[in-house]
Design a protein around this motif. Sequence first.
Motif, mmCIF file in Angstrom:
data_model
loop_
_atom_site.group_PDB
_atom_site.id
_atom_site.type_symbol
_atom_site.label_atom_id
_atom_site.label_comp_id
_atom_site.label_asym_id
_atom_site.label_seq_id
_atom_site.Cartn_x
_atom_site.Cartn_y
_atom_site.Cartn_z
ATOM 1 N N ASP A 85 48.537 44.546 33.067
ATOM 2 C CA ASP A 85 48.225 43.228 32.120
ATOM 3 C C ASP A 85 46.686 42.660 32.251
ATOM 4 O OD1 ASP A 85 50.939 43.260 31.175
ATOM 5 O OD2 ASP A 85 51.430 41.780 32.623
ATOM 6 N N LEU A 86 46.228 43.040 33.401
ATOM 7 C CA LEU A 86 44.883 42.696 33.725
ATOM 8 C C LEU A 86 44.061 42.998 32.649
ATOM 9 C CD1 LEU A 86 45.168 43.096 37.520
ATOM 10 C CD2 LEU A 86 45.046 40.915 36.390
ATOM 11 N N ASP A 87 44.045 44.360 32.239
ATOM 12 C CA ASP A 87 43.082 44.776 31.133
ATOM 13 C C ASP A 87 43.304 44.150 29.770
ATOM 14 O OD1 ASP A 87 41.977 46.677 32.995
ATOM 15 O OD2 ASP A 87 43.314 48.434 32.218
ATOM 16 N N VAL A 88 44.659 43.917 29.526
ATOM 17 C CA VAL A 88 45.005 43.061 28.209
ATOM 18 C C VAL A 88 44.279 41.800 28.166
ATOM 19 C CG1 VAL A 88 46.499 42.321 26.741
ATOM 20 C CG2 VAL A 88 46.968 44.498 27.883
ATOM 21 N N ILE A 89 44.595 41.340 29.405
ATOM 22 C CA ILE A 89 43.803 39.882 29.616
ATOM 23 C C ILE A 89 42.296 39.711 29.523
ATOM 24 C CG2 ILE A 89 43.527 37.725 31.030
ATOM 25 C CD1 ILE A 89 46.653 38.473 31.931
ATOM 26 N N ARG A 90 41.752 40.869 30.248
ATOM 27 C CA ARG A 90 40.192 40.866 30.140
ATOM 28 C C ARG A 90 39.825 41.119 28.740
ATOM 29 N NH1 ARG A 90 38.802 46.541 31.711
ATOM 30 N NH2 ARG A 90 39.494 46.924 29.460
ATOM 31 N N ASP A 91 40.479 42.047 27.932
ATOM 32 C CA ASP A 91 39.881 41.959 26.541
ATOM 33 C C ASP A 91 40.049 40.667 25.639
ATOM 34 O OD1 ASP A 91 39.444 44.792 26.966
ATOM 35 O OD2 ASP A 91 41.335 45.398 26.101
ATOM 36 N N ALA A 92 41.122 39.837 26.180
ATOM 37 C CA ALA A 92 41.245 38.656 25.543
ATOM 38 C C ALA A 92 40.320 37.687 25.777
ATOM 39 C CB ALA A 92 42.622 38.073 26.081
ATOM 40 N N ILE A 93 39.792 37.750 26.976
ATOM 41 C CA ILE A 93 38.627 36.792 27.684
ATOM 42 C C ILE A 93 37.480 37.369 26.930
ATOM 43 C CG2 ILE A 93 37.280 36.276 29.583
ATOM 44 C CD1 ILE A 93 40.072 36.370 31.348
ATOM 45 N N GLU A 94 37.275 38.729 27.040
ATOM 46 C CA GLU A 94 36.041 39.068 26.361
ATOM 47 C C GLU A 94 35.909 38.707 24.780
ATOM 48 O OE1 GLU A 94 35.625 42.978 27.640
ATOM 49 O OE2 GLU A 94 34.770 42.257 29.778
ATOM 50 N N ILE A 106 39.649 43.353 42.799
ATOM 51 C CA ILE A 106 40.952 44.118 43.019
ATOM 52 C C ILE A 106 40.378 45.633 43.028
ATOM 53 C CG2 ILE A 106 42.908 44.866 41.970
ATOM 54 C CD1 ILE A 106 43.018 42.132 40.406
ATOM 55 N N GLN A 107 39.536 45.980 41.804
ATOM 56 C CA GLN A 107 39.125 47.410 42.060
ATOM 57 C C GLN A 107 37.872 47.733 42.809
ATOM 58 O OE1 GLN A 107 40.802 49.758 40.800
ATOM 59 N NE2 GLN A 107 42.214 48.361 39.874
ATOM 60 N N ASP A 108 37.031 46.578 42.770
ATOM 61 C CA ASP A 108 35.856 46.763 43.621
ATOM 62 C C ASP A 108 35.734 46.288 45.262
ATOM 63 O OD1 ASP A 108 34.901 47.679 41.178
ATOM 64 O OD2 ASP A 108 33.991 45.915 40.645
ATOM 65 N N GLY A 109 37.105 45.772 45.600
ATOM 66 C CA GLY A 109 36.902 45.169 46.726
ATOM 67 C C GLY A 109 37.188 46.272 47.916
ATOM 68 N N ASP A 110 36.717 46.117 49.134
ATOM 69 C CA ASP A 110 36.886 46.730 50.104
ATOM 70 C C ASP A 110 38.475 46.724 50.688
ATOM 71 O OD1 ASP A 110 36.900 48.422 52.535
ATOM 72 O OD2 ASP A 110 35.376 47.202 53.544
ATOM 73 N N ALA A 111 39.119 48.164 50.435
ATOM 74 C CA ALA A 111 40.530 48.056 51.175
ATOM 75 C C ALA A 111 40.840 47.539 52.600
ATOM 76 C CB ALA A 111 40.843 49.521 51.107
ATOM 77 N N SER A 112 39.802 47.396 53.445
ATOM 78 C CA SER A 112 40.103 46.877 54.801
ATOM 79 C C SER A 112 39.483 45.468 54.803
ATOM 80 C CB SER A 112 39.052 47.644 55.905
ATOM 81 O OG SER A 112 37.834 47.716 55.501
ATOM 82 N N SER A 113 39.181 45.012 53.595
ATOM 83 C CA SER A 113 38.683 43.558 53.676
ATOM 84 C C SER A 113 39.777 42.362 53.626
ATOM 85 C CB SER A 113 37.786 43.190 52.618
ATOM 86 O OG SER A 113 38.573 43.248 51.320
ATOM 87 N N VAL A 146 42.002 35.779 37.128
ATOM 88 C CA VAL A 146 43.168 36.452 36.715
ATOM 89 C C VAL A 146 43.533 37.423 37.742
ATOM 90 C CG1 VAL A 146 44.037 37.913 34.907
ATOM 91 C CG2 VAL A 146 42.033 36.772 34.540
ATOM 92 N N ARG A 147 44.944 37.203 38.006
ATOM 93 C CA ARG A 147 45.734 37.747 39.088
ATOM 94 C C ARG A 147 47.233 37.986 38.682
ATOM 95 N NH1 ARG A 147 45.327 32.645 43.183
ATOM 96 N NH2 ARG A 147 43.300 33.445 43.197
#
Length: 332
Positions: A85-94, A106-113, A146-147
């Motif tokens: 749903d995150l991609d759908v909401i991204r398109d809606a916001i843009e 989510i995608q760009d964060g460090d997995a160990s952070s 968005v989460r």
Amino acid sequence: MRSDTEELTRRFRALEGRHRDLCSEIAHSLSRVISSSGIKIHSISSRPKTLESFLGKVDRKKYSDPFAQCEDLAAARVVCLFMSDLDVIRDAIENTFEVLSRHDKIQDGDASSFGYMSQHYVCRLSGDHSGPRYDHITDLKFEIQVRTILMDAWANISHYLSYKNEDSIPRDVTRDFHALSGLLFVADRQFEALAAAAVRSAANAENDIVHSGVNVSEVNADTVSALLLKLFGDRDVGSVFDISDLVQEVRSFGYTDLRELAHDIEKGVPAALEEEAAFPPHALPGEEDDGRFSRVGMVRTSLVHVNPEYRTLMQDKWTEEGILEEGLAEGP
């Protein structure tokens, strides 16, 4: 030179009403556009930043130009169900706002952070928001987070524990803290897989029962939904909860084979149609009244006329809910 607290407070109070109005517009626009996208979400909320939070952030971040640098004086949060749903909401916001920046933790964060996952958008109202209603807020920036619902749960629990960053976590709980963060991330992926499997199951049931004529025997929400589409496709669908309640009812009366259930439903349809003509149902507030039973209503009314035990159950249920029809009270 940074403004002192008194000056910051004065300027903040002067902008407070504008930020409240902006929050209302953000929430309204998000609700409208996300609703039209067809996805279901958990919640949309908005809030203007409090003076205490603003002053704390200015001090913590050492802002030199607080009202330009603090981008969440007005903010909204969208909590969705699934990661897709995150991609759908991204398109809606843009497509709805002017997006000034986007940060995907989510995608760009460090997995160990630390594990605080969400997507952040800094926006302004787009040119579509024009006219006197918007003139006083079009120049203001705002933030949208968005989460997923699991990400939101994790953020709220970690906030409750007062762990605002990596350095604040006690050493003796660090391993468990990161393990739980990872577990919730995996759970999000599994919910996504479960949702996809549920969609496939419903599609397969509809194909087998409605289109291919396969003799399906299992009684579950997907097969019963498909059967109702086949038998009463021109009637109101109702909700998934209606279907689940119906499945529980019929299984409790021994309908464990879909073919037997279909046989009894079809046997009772003529009597159900007579009852519908004599005692048409009344719509609930907010519903359209076409004077006909829904799909689930047709099943229940049909079974009432062919299964005495089911009839007794439904008479008790409808009497308790205050919706017993005169025709059912008198008998088939």
